[in-house]
Design an enzyme around this catalytic site. Structure first.
Site, PDB file in Angstrom:
ATOM      1  N   ARG A   1       4.050   6.172  13.963  1.00  0.00           N
ATOM      2  CA  ARG A   1       4.295   6.753  12.640  1.00  0.00           C
ATOM      3  C   ARG A   1       3.774   8.175  12.611  1.00  0.00           C
ATOM      4  NH1 ARG A   1       0.889   4.024   8.116  1.00  0.00           N
ATOM      5  NH2 ARG A   1      -0.376   5.893   8.252  1.00  0.00           N
TER       6      ARG A   1
ATOM      7  N   ASP B   1       0.470   4.928   2.011  1.00  0.00           N
ATOM      8  CA  ASP B   1      -0.312   5.373   3.157  1.00  0.00           C
ATOM      9  C   ASP B   1      -1.444   6.308   2.699  1.00  0.00           C
ATOM     10  OD1 ASP B   1       1.154   3.972   5.069  1.00  0.00           O
ATOM     11  OD2 ASP B   1       2.648   5.567   5.231  1.00  0.00           O
TER      12      ASP B   1
ATOM     13  N   HIS C   1       0.833  -1.212   0.000  1.00  0.00           N
ATOM     14  CA  HIS C   1       0.000   0.000   0.000  1.00  0.00           C
ATOM     15  C   HIS C   1       0.862   1.255   0.000  1.00  0.00           C
ATOM     16  CE1 HIS C   1       1.169  -0.400   4.191  1.00  0.00           C
ATOM     17  NE2 HIS C   1       0.789   0.847   4.408  1.00  0.00           N
TER      18      HIS C   1
ATOM     19  N   HIS D   1       4.741   0.235   0.360  1.00  0.00           N
ATOM     20  CA  HIS D   1       5.448  -0.557   1.365  1.00  0.00           C
ATOM     21  C   HIS D   1       4.586  -1.680   1.910  1.00  0.00           C
ATOM     22  CE1 HIS D   1       3.502   2.751   3.503  1.00  0.00           C
ATOM     23  NE2 HIS D   1       3.539   2.033   4.617  1.00  0.00           N
TER      24      HIS D   1
HETATM   25  C1  SIN Z   1       2.932   1.100   7.803  1.00  0.00           C
HETATM   26  O1  SIN Z   1       3.093   2.296   7.880  1.00  0.00           O
HETATM   27  O2  SIN Z   1       2.234   0.618   6.930  1.00  0.00           O
HETATM   28  C2  SIN Z   1       3.621   0.185   8.806  1.00  0.00           C
HETATM   29  C3  SIN Z   1       4.985  -0.179   8.353  1.00  0.00           C
HETATM   30  C4  SIN Z   1       5.665  -1.084   9.347  1.00  0.00           C
HETATM   31  O3  SIN Z   1       5.106  -1.344  10.415  1.00  0.00           O
HETATM   32  O4  SIN Z   1       6.760  -1.540   9.061  1.00  0.00           O
END
Ligand code: SIN
Length: 275
Positions: free
Chosen positions: A260, A99, A97, A245
């Site tokens: 985050r 974000d 995805h 990611h």
């Molecule tokens: C995310 O922001 O999607 C999480 C990424 C992670 O936990 O490595």
């Protein structure tokens, strides 16, 4: 400071750069590294929440996740918690995805620090969405640049088996399938399995087939990807308008806990390659 590429085309590990000191031109240096490498892995950082948010503000206004917007949040609404417990089945970000691509102005980037790490594993994998576009055939590229797709926050919720709480709304927005990166101008394949629901003006079957092919293109090509590993003190940031990611959940039953910060995009994604 030492910059060590993670792969020849995507990502770099940065050593000797203290993210808690962004004085004297260092914020500009950070921005330049960010837009050059698009995924940055910093080691040995000591950021608290305020310092974490200050790093985000180098890139713009901090983003508040739609899951928090409805309720007039107390505390730190700009902090998005990433949490896997012993019995978690689907972790945050556990499929490819970008974000919150369902926002009108999807985030410019995100900055993640982990507060609790599993003993092994828990990497974050990134895919270069410019190379993802550039490695498609010419006829496929020419078709895609004319298309728009609908990104829907409820698609993301459904994957986790959730429905919106009463009073909670999730954005749904149409973006071009191929966008121009807001800084470099490079084409970016801007569809992702997490949020992209369908291609507009196509039949359900056409849309489903094209999106499945594009999602496979991302998932099946490790040559488009780089991998961030985590250690105590690691901070990872990514250019959310350039990469997708995937948070690898290979560490159960160990917990993994992070925070985050994302940055509001400076405008909606713009189509690339249209007349
Ligand atoms: C995310 O922001 O999607 C999480 C990424 C992670 O936990 O490595």
């Amino acid at each position: 400071m030492n910059i060590e590429p993670l792969t020849p085309h995507l990502g770099a590990q940065i050593d000797g750069f203290d993210l808690s000191d962004l004085s004297g031109g260092r914020a500009d240096q950070l921005e330049e590294m960010f837009y050059t490498h698009r995924v940055l892995v910093f080691r040995n950082q000591e950021l608290d929440r305020d310092a974490h948010k200050a790093v985000g503000r180098v890139f713009g206004e901090l983003h508040v996740h739609p899951s928090k917007k409805a309720f007039g949040i107390k505390g730190d609404p700009e902090i998005f918690k990433v949490r896997a417990e012993a019995d978690t089945v689907k972790v945050n970000g556990g499929r490819w995805h970008m974000d919150v691509s369902c926002d009108e102005n999807p985030p410019t980037g995100s900055i993640l620090r982990l507060l609790e790490l599993p003993p092994h594993g828990g990497d974050t994998v990134f895919c270069d969405m410019s190379r993802a576009f550039e490695t498609l055939s010419g006829p496929m590229q020419r078709m895609l640049i004319e298309l728009d797709a609908r990104h829907d926050g409820q698609r993301d919720l459904r994957w986790y088996g959730l429905t919106p709480d009463p009073g909670q709304t999730y954005p749904s927005w149409v973006h071009p399938v191929v966008t121009a990166h807001p800084v470099s101008g490079r084409p970016v394949l801007f569809v992702n399995e997490g949020f992209t629901e369908d291609i507009v003006d196509m039949s359900y079957d056409e849309s489903r087939a094209i999106l499945a092919m594009l999602f496979d293109h991302v998932a099946r090509n490790p040559g488009l990807q780089c991998r961030a590993t985590w250690e105590p003190g690691t901070v990872v940031m990514w250019d959310n308008r350039a990469v997708q990611h995937f948070a690898v959940h290979d560490y159960a039953p160990h917990p993994r806990l992070g925070e985050r910060v994302s940055v509001v995009g400076k405008g909606p994604p713009i189509a690339w390659g249209r007349d």
